[in-house]
Scaffold this motif. Structure first.
Motif, PDB file in Angstrom:
ATOM      1  N   MET A 190      -2.372  -0.790 -12.617  1.00 20.04           N
ATOM      2  CA  MET A 190      -1.657   0.305 -11.981  1.00 20.04           C
ATOM      3  C   MET A 190      -0.195  -0.069 -11.750  1.00 20.04           C
ATOM      4  O   MET A 190       0.701   0.758 -11.911  1.00 20.04           O
ATOM      5  CB  MET A 190      -2.299   0.665 -10.643  1.00 20.04           C
ATOM      6  CG  MET A 190      -1.597   1.799  -9.926  1.00 20.04           C
ATOM      7  SD  MET A 190      -1.920   1.848  -8.153  1.00 20.04           S
ATOM      8  CE  MET A 190      -1.039   0.409  -7.600  1.00 20.04           C
ATOM      9  N   ALA A 191       0.057  -1.315 -11.393  1.00 16.78           N
ATOM     10  CA  ALA A 191       1.432  -1.773 -11.176  1.00 16.78           C
ATOM     11  C   ALA A 191       2.256  -1.599 -12.450  1.00 16.78           C
ATOM     12  O   ALA A 191       3.422  -1.191 -12.394  1.00 16.78           O
ATOM     13  CB  ALA A 191       1.438  -3.227 -10.726  1.00 16.78           C
ATOM     14  N   SER A 236       1.293  10.468 -11.684  1.00 17.49           N
ATOM     15  CA  SER A 236      -0.107  10.725 -11.318  1.00 17.49           C
ATOM     16  C   SER A 236      -0.164  12.116 -10.695  1.00 17.49           C
ATOM     17  O   SER A 236       0.866  12.779 -10.546  1.00 17.49           O
ATOM     18  CB  SER A 236      -0.603   9.681 -10.312  1.00 17.49           C
ATOM     19  OG  SER A 236      -0.119   9.958  -9.016  1.00 17.49           O
ATOM     20  N   ASP A 237      -1.338  12.529 -10.279  1.00 18.16           N
ATOM     21  CA  ASP A 237      -1.460  13.822  -9.600  1.00 18.16           C
ATOM     22  C   ASP A 237      -0.717  13.840  -8.270  1.00 18.16           C
ATOM     23  O   ASP A 237      -0.391  14.905  -7.755  1.00 18.16           O
ATOM     24  CB  ASP A 237      -2.930  14.175  -9.366  1.00 18.16           C
ATOM     25  CG  ASP A 237      -3.622  14.658 -10.630  1.00 18.16           C
ATOM     26  OD1 ASP A 237      -2.920  14.992 -11.607  1.00 18.16           O
ATOM     27  OD2 ASP A 237      -4.864  14.696 -10.646  1.00 18.16           O
ATOM     28  N   ALA A 238      -0.426  12.678  -7.703  1.00 17.33           N
ATOM     29  CA  ALA A 238       0.279  12.604  -6.424  1.00 17.33           C
ATOM     30  C   ALA A 238       1.796  12.488  -6.588  1.00 17.33           C
ATOM     31  O   ALA A 238       2.523  12.547  -5.609  1.00 17.33           O
ATOM     32  CB  ALA A 238      -0.231  11.418  -5.614  1.00 17.33           C
ATOM     33  N   GLU A 273       0.342   7.858  -3.366  1.00 17.51           N
ATOM     34  CA  GLU A 273       0.395   7.505  -4.787  1.00 17.51           C
ATOM     35  C   GLU A 273      -0.640   6.417  -5.088  1.00 17.51           C
ATOM     36  O   GLU A 273      -1.364   6.494  -6.081  1.00 17.51           O
ATOM     37  CB  GLU A 273       1.810   7.037  -5.156  1.00 17.51           C
ATOM     38  CG  GLU A 273       2.049   6.877  -6.626  1.00 17.51           C
ATOM     39  CD  GLU A 273       2.185   8.181  -7.392  1.00 17.51           C
ATOM     40  OE1 GLU A 273       1.624   8.239  -8.500  1.00 17.51           O
ATOM     41  OE2 GLU A 273       2.817   9.124  -6.905  1.00 17.51           O
ATOM     42  N   ILE A 274      -0.714   5.411  -4.238  1.00 16.05           N
ATOM     43  CA  ILE A 274      -1.683   4.332  -4.429  1.00 16.05           C
ATOM     44  C   ILE A 274      -3.107   4.875  -4.331  1.00 16.05           C
ATOM     45  O   ILE A 274      -3.961   4.563  -5.167  1.00 16.05           O
ATOM     46  CB  ILE A 274      -1.458   3.201  -3.408  1.00 16.05           C
ATOM     47  CG1 ILE A 274      -0.137   2.489  -3.696  1.00 16.05           C
ATOM     48  CG2 ILE A 274      -2.620   2.204  -3.425  1.00 16.05           C
ATOM     49  CD1 ILE A 274       0.310   1.541  -2.599  1.00 16.05           C
ATOM     50  N   ALA A 275      -3.376   5.695  -3.323  1.00 17.58           N
ATOM     51  CA  ALA A 275      -4.717   6.250  -3.138  1.00 17.58           C
ATOM     52  C   ALA A 275      -5.139   7.060  -4.365  1.00 17.58           C
ATOM     53  O   ALA A 275      -6.282   6.943  -4.824  1.00 17.58           O
ATOM     54  CB  ALA A 275      -4.768   7.115  -1.883  1.00 17.58           C
ATOM     55  N   GLU A 276      -4.239   7.865  -4.911  1.00 13.50           N
ATOM     56  CA  GLU A 276      -4.565   8.661  -6.093  1.00 13.50           C
ATOM     57  C   GLU A 276      -4.836   7.771  -7.295  1.00 13.50           C
ATOM     58  O   GLU A 276      -5.809   7.942  -8.011  1.00 13.50           O
ATOM     59  CB  GLU A 276      -3.416   9.630  -6.409  1.00 13.50           C
ATOM     60  CG  GLU A 276      -3.563  10.368  -7.719  1.00 13.50           C
ATOM     61  CD  GLU A 276      -4.810  11.226  -7.824  1.00 13.50           C
ATOM     62  OE1 GLU A 276      -5.310  11.410  -8.952  1.00 13.50           O
ATOM     63  OE2 GLU A 276      -5.295  11.729  -6.786  1.00 13.50           O
ATOM     64  N   ARG A 277      -3.968   6.806  -7.516  1.00  9.15           N
ATOM     65  CA  ARG A 277      -4.102   5.943  -8.693  1.00  9.15           C
ATOM     66  C   ARG A 277      -5.318   5.021  -8.601  1.00  9.15           C
ATOM     67  O   ARG A 277      -5.849   4.603  -9.614  1.00  9.15           O
ATOM     68  CB  ARG A 277      -2.830   5.123  -8.882  1.00  9.15           C
ATOM     69  CG  ARG A 277      -1.662   5.976  -9.342  1.00  9.15           C
ATOM     70  CD  ARG A 277      -0.391   5.165  -9.425  1.00  9.15           C
ATOM     71  NE  ARG A 277       0.741   5.996  -9.741  1.00  9.15           N
ATOM     72  CZ  ARG A 277       1.187   6.230 -10.984  1.00  9.15           C
ATOM     73  NH1 ARG A 277       0.584   5.691 -12.010  1.00  9.15           N
ATOM     74  NH2 ARG A 277       2.227   7.007 -11.176  1.00  9.15           N
ATOM     75  N   MET A 278      -5.755   4.698  -7.402  1.00 10.47           N
ATOM     76  CA  MET A 278      -6.908   3.818  -7.216  1.00 10.47           C
ATOM     77  C   MET A 278      -8.206   4.601  -6.964  1.00 10.47           C
ATOM     78  O   MET A 278      -9.239   4.004  -6.685  1.00 10.47           O
ATOM     79  CB  MET A 278      -6.645   2.861  -6.050  1.00 10.47           C
ATOM     80  CG  MET A 278      -5.521   1.863  -6.295  1.00 10.47           C
ATOM     81  SD  MET A 278      -5.877   0.707  -7.628  1.00 10.47           S
ATOM     82  CE  MET A 278      -7.223  -0.233  -6.905  1.00 10.47           C
ATOM     83  N   SER A 279      -8.162   5.908  -7.097  1.00  9.93           N
ATOM     84  CA  SER A 279      -9.321   6.736  -6.748  1.00  9.93           C
ATOM     85  C   SER A 279     -10.539   6.488  -7.637  1.00  9.93           C
ATOM     86  O   SER A 279     -11.647   6.857  -7.267  1.00  9.93           O
ATOM     87  CB  SER A 279      -8.945   8.220  -6.769  1.00  9.93           C
ATOM     88  OG  SER A 279      -8.587   8.621  -8.076  1.00  9.93           O
ATOM     89  N   TYR A 324     -10.453   0.670   2.369  1.00 12.01           N
ATOM     90  CA  TYR A 324      -9.292   1.307   1.744  1.00 12.01           C
ATOM     91  C   TYR A 324      -7.970   1.031   2.455  1.00 12.01           C
ATOM     92  O   TYR A 324      -6.967   0.796   1.786  1.00 12.01           O
ATOM     93  CB  TYR A 324      -9.521   2.808   1.585  1.00 12.01           C
ATOM     94  CG  TYR A 324     -10.712   3.119   0.710  1.00 12.01           C
ATOM     95  CD1 TYR A 324     -10.716   2.802  -0.648  1.00 12.01           C
ATOM     96  CD2 TYR A 324     -11.843   3.711   1.245  1.00 12.01           C
ATOM     97  CE1 TYR A 324     -11.811   3.076  -1.449  1.00 12.01           C
ATOM     98  CE2 TYR A 324     -12.949   3.987   0.444  1.00 12.01           C
ATOM     99  CZ  TYR A 324     -12.924   3.666  -0.888  1.00 12.01           C
ATOM    100  OH  TYR A 324     -14.014   3.936  -1.682  1.00 12.01           O
ATOM    101  N   PRO A 325      -7.916   1.035   3.796  1.00 12.20           N
ATOM    102  CA  PRO A 325      -6.621   0.724   4.435  1.00 12.20           C
ATOM    103  C   PRO A 325      -6.111  -0.666   4.058  1.00 12.20           C
ATOM    104  O   PRO A 325      -4.930  -0.844   3.757  1.00 12.20           O
ATOM    105  CB  PRO A 325      -6.913   0.835   5.934  1.00 12.20           C
ATOM    106  CG  PRO A 325      -8.078   1.771   6.024  1.00 12.20           C
ATOM    107  CD  PRO A 325      -8.911   1.464   4.801  1.00 12.20           C
ATOM    108  N   GLY A 326      -6.980  -1.649   4.038  1.00 12.64           N
ATOM    109  CA  GLY A 326      -6.580  -3.001   3.658  1.00 12.64           C
ATOM    110  C   GLY A 326      -6.212  -3.100   2.183  1.00 12.64           C
ATOM    111  O   GLY A 326      -5.269  -3.809   1.809  1.00 12.64           O
ATOM    112  N   ILE A 327      -6.942  -2.385   1.343  1.00 14.52           N
ATOM    113  CA  ILE A 327      -6.648  -2.371  -0.099  1.00 14.52           C
ATOM    114  C   ILE A 327      -5.275  -1.764  -0.331  1.00 14.52           C
ATOM    115  O   ILE A 327      -4.443  -2.343  -1.046  1.00 14.52           O
ATOM    116  CB  ILE A 327      -7.754  -1.609  -0.866  1.00 14.52           C
ATOM    117  CG1 ILE A 327      -9.063  -2.403  -0.831  1.00 14.52           C
ATOM    118  CG2 ILE A 327      -7.314  -1.319  -2.302  1.00 14.52           C
ATOM    119  CD1 ILE A 327     -10.284  -1.616  -1.292  1.00 14.52           C
TER     120      ILE A 327
END
Length: 169
Positions: free
Chosen positions: A112-113, A122-124, A138-144, A153-156
């Protein structure tokens, strides 16, 4: 079938039934157990590896489809026993609990990086004309595509945010 995969920078010769998935080839034929079998249906992301720079679910592809490809697993990310900044950030931010999803999460975040570096939207992504910004959304969308049963998830997200901000600083 006889084939050669380059796994973690090393050519590896295999003689496999053509129906063997890349996931099973890595785990059972090459003794690389870091890549996990979660759902075996491409829904959880535990089996995420990087092939030719792109993240894929290893359970959804056959090993014979990757003749000559560059495959990177969690075992291939650290160099000479030194964790990558992303791996270190996962530890620092408690980006795992049971750890089962962690190899897939880290491989996915690593690829992703590169997607972000290349400006893939991305969609976000709010503005498709500019380089995507590194936000939690953006991170949440790409890691979904990578699920965590322990809900870390908060720590990730914090680990990814820190590692990528340090890289870009």
């Amino acid at each position: 079938m006889k084939l050669t995969l380059t796994v973690n920078g090393e050519p590896r010769a295999l003689d496999l039934d053509p129906r063997v998935t890349l996931l099973d080839a890595l785990r059972h034929h090459l003794d690389l157990p870091g890549t996990k079998k979660g759902c075996d249906h491409g829904q959880c992301g535990a089996c995420t590896v990087i092939v030719n720079g792109q993240r894929i679910n290893a359970c959804l592809t056959l090993a014979v489809m990757h003749e000559g490809d560059q495959v990177t697993t969690i075992e291939g990310l650290a160099s000479e026993g030194k964790l990558t900044p992303l791996q270190a950030a996962f530890i620092e931010h408690d980006g795992f609990q049971c750890g089962y999803c962690t190899p897939g999460q880290i491989c996915s975040a690593t690829a992703m990086a590169e997607e972000l570096r290349q400006g893939w939207p991305s969609d976000a992504t709010e503005d498709l004309e500019t380089h995507p910004s590194l936000t939690e959304a953006e991170i949440a969308e790409r890691m979904s595509g990578n699920l965590c049963r322990c809900a870390c998830y908060p720590g990730i997200r914090a680990a990814i945010l820190e590692a990528l901000q340090e890289r870009d600083a």
